[in-house]
Design a protein around this motif. Structure first.
Motif, PDB file in Angstrom:
ATOM      1  N   ASN B 141       0.834  -1.202   0.000  1.00  0.00           N
ATOM      2  CA  ASN B 141       0.000   0.000   0.000  1.00  0.00           C
ATOM      3  C   ASN B 141       0.863   1.245   0.000  1.00  0.00           C
ATOM      4  O   ASN B 141       1.953   1.256   0.569  1.00  0.00           O
ATOM      5  CB  ASN B 141      -0.915   0.009   1.218  1.00  0.00           C
ATOM      6  N   ASN B 142       0.332   2.274  -0.625  1.00  0.00           N
ATOM      7  CA  ASN B 142       1.058   3.542  -0.698  1.00  0.00           C
ATOM      8  C   ASN B 142       0.911   4.280   0.629  1.00  0.00           C
ATOM      9  O   ASN B 142      -0.223   4.537   1.066  1.00  0.00           O
ATOM     10  CB  ASN B 142       0.488   4.367  -1.855  1.00  0.00           C
ATOM     11  N   PRO B 143       2.000   4.631   1.304  1.00  0.00           N
ATOM     12  CA  PRO B 143       1.869   5.274   2.622  1.00  0.00           C
ATOM     13  C   PRO B 143       1.186   6.648   2.572  1.00  0.00           C
ATOM     14  O   PRO B 143       0.720   7.130   3.594  1.00  0.00           O
ATOM     15  CB  PRO B 143       3.314   5.395   3.114  1.00  0.00           C
ATOM     16  N   TRP B 144       1.130   7.246   1.373  1.00  0.00           N
ATOM     17  CA  TRP B 144       0.446   8.544   1.279  1.00  0.00           C
ATOM     18  C   TRP B 144      -1.068   8.378   1.279  1.00  0.00           C
ATOM     19  O   TRP B 144      -1.806   9.318   1.591  1.00  0.00           O
ATOM     20  CB  TRP B 144       0.869   9.283  -0.004  1.00  0.00           C
ATOM     21  N   ALA B 145      -1.531   7.203   0.909  1.00  0.00           N
ATOM     22  CA  ALA B 145      -2.961   6.880   0.930  1.00  0.00           C
ATOM     23  C   ALA B 145      -3.026   5.381   0.701  1.00  0.00           C
ATOM     24  O   ALA B 145      -2.730   4.904  -0.389  1.00  0.00           O
ATOM     25  CB  ALA B 145      -3.712   7.618  -0.167  1.00  0.00           C
ATOM     26  N   THR B 146      -3.354   4.674   1.732  1.00  0.00           N
ATOM     27  CA  THR B 146      -3.176   3.226   1.677  1.00  0.00           C
ATOM     28  C   THR B 146      -4.175   2.514   0.764  1.00  0.00           C
ATOM     29  O   THR B 146      -4.095   1.320   0.567  1.00  0.00           O
ATOM     30  CB  THR B 146      -3.219   2.593   3.082  1.00  0.00           C
ATOM     31  N   ASP B 147      -5.112   3.269   0.210  1.00  0.00           N
ATOM     32  CA  ASP B 147      -6.004   2.650  -0.783  1.00  0.00           C
ATOM     33  C   ASP B 147      -5.405   2.774  -2.181  1.00  0.00           C
ATOM     34  O   ASP B 147      -6.034   2.399  -3.157  1.00  0.00           O
ATOM     35  CB  ASP B 147      -7.392   3.294  -0.739  1.00  0.00           C
TER      36      ASP B 147
END
Lengths: 508, 490, 102
Positions: B141-147
């Motif tokens: 998941n992307n730590p800037w937006a986990t979706d």
């Protein structure tokens, strides 16, 4: 099918086929020879190429195709390939590259073999062979190419039980092979054998491979078909590649068998090269027949493409010249020089040269030393080779040095030793590793002076009056009996001298 | 400041000054992994030897031994790179149980410089993908937006650096696999010139395109890692003997007069509006730094994705033939050899990998080679020539790294073509073999990172890093980290 | 560009690549293959100079060669350690006999 009625044996084509004799058919043969190059390490990694070590003890991450491992080409493999190419009159590529040949097999770790597709290291060349049919005649077999590739490993199939696993040994994986491909210029099984013998000899001379066929260091596949004259035209039968040829005899016999088989098949079904794709058949040494090998539908689709893990190798002119300048004399050159400079008969020269460079050097030193190449040839070509064979030795292990041998032959040439005594001396030299002088002493050989000879002959005449009568009445051969007796009385007596003296005394 | 907020060069300075110990440092990041990896799934495995190695470094330092330039620095390595004695899976079920018997050359170099491998990062299976959703071990998941996806294939490396689970990481880039996730995660990622960094020990996807490179917060850290990993390796035939330029030493040389090319085609249609704006803003920054901006053309790059999606699968179909169930992979149940092959490869590979093997096998098979592989390789030549010509006029080429910011998990999984177009700006550099770097520019209004790509002449990483570094001197975007707890929606 | 592949060709490619795909997977694989191939068919439109030399590798240097020197092989235990099946000496694989082909 209705068509088959038309093609049945009653059609005129078939009748014509039956009328053709096997002897009218021309056999067309091309060879693919795999030679294992004599390097210490493998083609793309530092593992040893030694034969016969414990299974899977000579592998690393590269030759087992581990993820991430990469190949780097072996300099000596390139050099040996160039040396071979030059010896086969091949054009050496100035730039050569590597391609992947993709197929699945458990002894092929990467799922592809690194080989050369369109830029082989050696281009067209040729090899002249002596055909046995017409001694002294040579035939030129054109080489199409020779390319470097890596060997696969070994699969050991247990045929006794269908359920059992196959065992895989990757020691051989990555061993450098040079695949030499000829044009289909070979016309008989004997020529195929002659080609291979000459090739093997050359590879031995130039130290490229020991060509041990039992160890698989020289492997051969033969492509065979027939050209048959039919109604003023040539009909070609489908090409068959014969595999599993592990000896020269297998090559010869399989081709002979295959030619006959193809002829009979053609007479039967009339199939030509246009009707059937290339077939692979295996030679069965037990049954002395070729049998069809089962082929997977996709086996021919190797999906060659340039190997992106390797870069091209540029071969400089100077490098080729250097290897050329270091090239030893080839068998053909040596045979030629033995005939022209040493006065040997072509067959005798061939025998000496076929024994390898060591025997040739031995011969040259002895012939030069004793100044009589015919005698040197007689003795080396017969006595020495017989002894080496009996002792199972190479010429380098032979206990008599060329200098000692020269000394011996000088005595023979001078008449000091006759042939028979000379051979006794040689045997003693070999058996005890001693010089000719010591052997002569050991055997109690000493010169017989003229008076001794006169006494000996007089005694013989006195004691063998009946034989003497026979000789006088014209039976000259009877003198042999006296010479034999002379040897028994005094082994040192020279039979030639005895004969001359007896003749003089008896017939006056 | 906590350790995780520090850049690698600062950590190394503090380690050298004795202000912190390697053990503390490794411990700190291991704890962060422990805490956050369940959210990000950036790591496939964590090293059980890292602490031991850290202690060894501390002891050696205490004993006054001279240590390498990275002594004590924790580093994360993409799981497609072999680390001896560690699981090395390439994100595949095929290699789930594989323990690498050797170190990749770059791992050897990093270790001898004193770096400590703390773990192996998640990736698209065999590096095939642009979202890390193709990992057998689940998506990252992307730590800037986990979706959202972290990009791929080096998504784990990008996410762990952005999320500060490791100070720096190593990735590999075949068609954008360092730069695209760097862009999606707001970090700096360098794909070096082909041949600059040894590929020995990198699990091959497409050998003529693959290249290992650093993934860091700053260009300076990338320069630091390059000083260790770049250079000739006799074990990689494609490794270059070209002298390595000292990027660290040249970072501050002013950019005045440097010529930067911009390809207008790459700033027009299909581009996310905000991406276009932020890239134009970045161009202004370079102008202020004294760069001359010039228009250039790269006419054949519009065919780059098509050429890439022939060449890469062709090479992959052959590179992945070794995963056959015989020597070190997963093996499926079977009664005979053929069945063993087919079941092993049918079950051991994921869908995308199978699809690309199919494509490559087809394109190389008898009768199609010329139309596909050969044609694509000729187009590749034209692309290279475009660059050769452009670099006569300019020193660098500037553009967006990706057409959009990070997309949502699952957004493109059913549409391979849409996924492939995420690589539209990155594949050309791989095809041409030139170096390229992605650096963060101002994020989107929704807080998603956007990346700027600079491409340079072969073996001129120093110029790329210098330009990136001075851009970072002028801008704050590389310094921001995602807030914790991670945003789950954007 | 050649036509997009028919289903029998997809089957054959799967066989060539040694990948087992069931009916459904074969169908979907064929569709995806078709999609990609129609995408890459744009290469057809690229005009090339007649003498263009294909570019196969990003590095065009030559002669990466090593000397013929032995390196220590990896111990057998270590090499066989990752093997799915071995007897300590050999890798073991299922027997090569008749394909149970559909």
């Amino acid at each position: 099918m209705e068509d088959s009625v038309l093609n049945s044996n009653s059609n005129p084509q078939s009748t014509n086929r039956q009328a053709v004799s096997f002897n009218d058919a021309k056999i067309i043969i091309g060879l693919e020879v795999h030679v294992q190059l004599d390097t210490d390490s493998k083609l793309f990694c530092g593992c040893s190429t030694r034969f016969g070590e414990a299974a899977n003890s000579q592998t690393c991450v590269i030759c087992t195709g581990m993820p991430g491992a990469l190949p780097v080409i072996n300099r000596r493999a390139l050099e040996l390939s160039i040396r071979t190419g030059l010896s086969l009159n091949c054009r050496i590529a100035r730039s050569t590259k590597w391609d992947r040949k993709n197929y699945f097999y458990p002894d092929l770790p990467k799922g592809y073999q690194i080989s050369q597709f369109d830029q082989p290291i050696c281009g067209p060349g040729h090899l002249d062979i002596q055909t046995t049919e017409a001694s002294g005649q040579s035939r030129r077999i054109r080489i199409e190419r020779a390319h470097l590739e890596e060997d696969a490993g070994k699969s050991i199939h247990d045929e006794s039980s269908r359920r059992q696993s196959s065992k895989i040994d990757l020691n051989r994986t990555g061993t450098p092979l040079l695949e030499i491909v000829t044009h289909p210029d070979i016309r008989t099984a004997a020529e195929a054998k002659a080609f291979l013998s000459e090739l093997k000899l050359i590879l031995n001379y130039i130290d490229v491979s020991d060509c041990n066929m039992q160890q698989g260091n020289l492997r051969c596949d033969a492509n065979v078909n027939l050209h048959i004259p039919l109604g003023g035209e040539q009909v070609a039968t489908p090409i068959v590649e014969i595999k599993n040829l592990n000896s020269f005899r297998a090559v010869e016999r399989s081709i002979t068998f295959e030619a006959q088989r193809q002829f009979e098949a053609w007479q039967e079904n009339g199939l030509t090269i246009a009707d059937a794709p290339k077939q692979t058949r295996g030679w069965n040494d037990q049954t002395q027949t070729t049998t069809l090998q089962r082929e997977k539908e996709d086996s021919a689709d190797y999906r060659y493409f340039p190997d992106p893990d390797l870069i091209a190798v540029n071969i400089e002119e100077t490098q080729i010249e250097l290897i050329q300048s270091q090239l030893v004399q080839l068998p053909s050159t040596l045979r030629e020089s033995l005939v022209t400079e040493y006065n040997l008969k072509p067959d005798d020269a061939a025998v000496i040269v076929s024994q390898g460079r060591g025997v040739v050097d031995y011969f040259l030193e002895v012939a030069d030393g004793c100044q009589d190449s015919r005698i040197a040839n007689n003795w080396i070509g017969q006595e020495v080779l017989r002894q080496l064979n009996e002792l199972n030795q190479t010429i380098r292990q032979y206990p008599v040095s060329p200098q000692q041998f020269t000394e011996l032959l000088k005595l023979v040439i001078a008449g000091t030793l006759d042939q028979t005594r000379g051979k006794e001396v040689l045997n003693a030299m070999v058996e005890h590793s001693i010089s000719s002088e010591e052997a002569i002493k050991q055997l109690g050989i000493k010169p017989v002076d003229n008076s001794e000879l006169v006494t000996l002959c007089e005694t013989l005449i006195d004691e063998n009056q009946k034989v003497v009568e026979q000789i006088r009445s014209g039976n000259e051969k009877a003198i042999g009996m006296l010479i034999g007796k002379a040897r028994k009385i005094n082994p040192n007596a020279n039979p030639g001298l005895v004969k001359a003296m007896l003749s003089k005394m008896i017939t006056g | 400041m906590t350790l995780s907020a520090l850049n690698a060069d600062i950590i190394v300075d503090q380690l050298n000054a004795g202000e912190i110990t390697a053990t503390d440092c490794v411990q700190h990041f291991l704890e962060r992994i422990e805490t956050h990896n369940s959210d990000l799934n950036a790591f496939i495995s964590v090293s059980d030897k890292a602490l031991e190695q850290a202690e060894a470094i501390d002891n050696r330092r205490k004993a006054g031994e001279s240590l390498g330039c990275l002594a004590g620095l924790p580093i994360a390595i993409k799981d497609g790179i072999c680390v001896a004695g560690q699981p090395t899976t390439a994100g595949s079920k095929m290699l789930e149980k594989f323990s690498a018997p050797y170190d990749a050359t770059i791992v050897e170099r990093l270790k001898s410089a004193g770096a400590i491998v703390i773990g192996k990062t998640n990736m698209d299976e065999f590096a095939m993908g642009s979202s890390t959703e193709n990992s057998y071990f689940g998506s990252t998941n992307n730590p800037w937006a986990t979706d959202r996806v972290p990009g791929g294939s080096s998504g784990g490396s990008a996410a762990c650096v952005a999320g500060r689970l490791a100070p720096v990481a190593i990735g590999s880039d075949t068609g954008g696999s360092i730069r695209q996730p760097a862009s999606f995660c707001g970090i700096t990622g360098l794909k070096p010139t082909y041949g600059r960094v040894s590929r020995y020990g990198l699990i091959a996807f497409a050998s003529s395109l693959d290249q290992i490179g650093p993934m860091t917060r700053t260009a300076k850290e990338s320069a630091l890692l390059m000083s260790v990993i770049a250079g000739f390796d006799p074990r990689d035939s494609t490794s270059s003997k070209e002298q390595v330029s000292d990027s660290l030493a040249s970072l501050e040389i002013p950019l005045k007069g440097i010529r930067i090319g911009v390809c207008r085609d790459h700033l027009n249609e299909g581009l996310h509006l905000e991406v276009k704006t932020k890239i134009n803003d970045a161009i202004s920054v370079f102008k202020q730094l004294g760069a001359n901006i010039e228009e250039i053309e790269l006419p054949h790059t519009k065919s780059a994705v098509a050429a890439y999606y022939i060449i890469a699968p062709c090479e992959a179909s052959s590179n992945l033939a070794r995963y056959d169930g015989v020597r070190y992979t997963f093996r499926a149940q079977a009664n005979d050899l053929e069945e063993m092959y087919r079941n092993t490869r049918g079950q051991g590979f994921g869908d995308e990998v199978k699809q690309r093997i199919m494509l490559g096998t087809y394109a190389l098979s008898s009768g199609y080679y010329e139309a596909y592989y050969l044609k694509a390789s000729k187009v590749r030549r034209m692309i290279k020539q475009d660059y050769d010509e452009a670099f006569q006029k300019v020193d660098l080429i500037l553009g967006p790294t990706t057409p959009t910011p990070a997309f949502k998990l699952g957004q493109h999984t059913q549409d391979p073509l849409a996924m492939y177009l995420a690589d539209i700006f990155t594949v050309s550099a791989n095809l041409a073999g030139i170096p390229a770097i992605s650096v963060p520019v101002e994020p989107s209004s929704t807080g998603l990172p956007i990346g700027l790509q600079l491409q340079g002449r072969a073996f001129e990483e120093n110029i790329l890093l210098r330009a990136a570094h001075q851009f970072q001197n002028e801008t704050p975007w590389h310094t921001t980290s995602p807030s914790e707890p991670w945003r789950t929606q954007s | 560009m050649p036509d997009t592949p028919e289903q029998p060709i997809v089957n054959q490619v799967a066989r060539l690549a040694r990948i087992h795909l069931d009916e459904q997977q074969l169908k979907s694989s064929g569709e995806k293959l078709e999609q990609i191939l129609s995408f890459v068919s744009q290469l057809e439109q690229v005009e090339l100079p007649e003498d263009v030399i294909p570019f196969f590798g990003a590095i065009e240097s030559v002669n990466a060669i090593r000397d013929d020197q032995l390196q220590t092989s990896v111990p057998r235990e270590k090499i066989l350690d990752n093997a799915p099946e071995s007897d300590g000496e050999f890798y073991l694989v299922p027997p090569v006999f008749k394909q149970t082909d559909s």
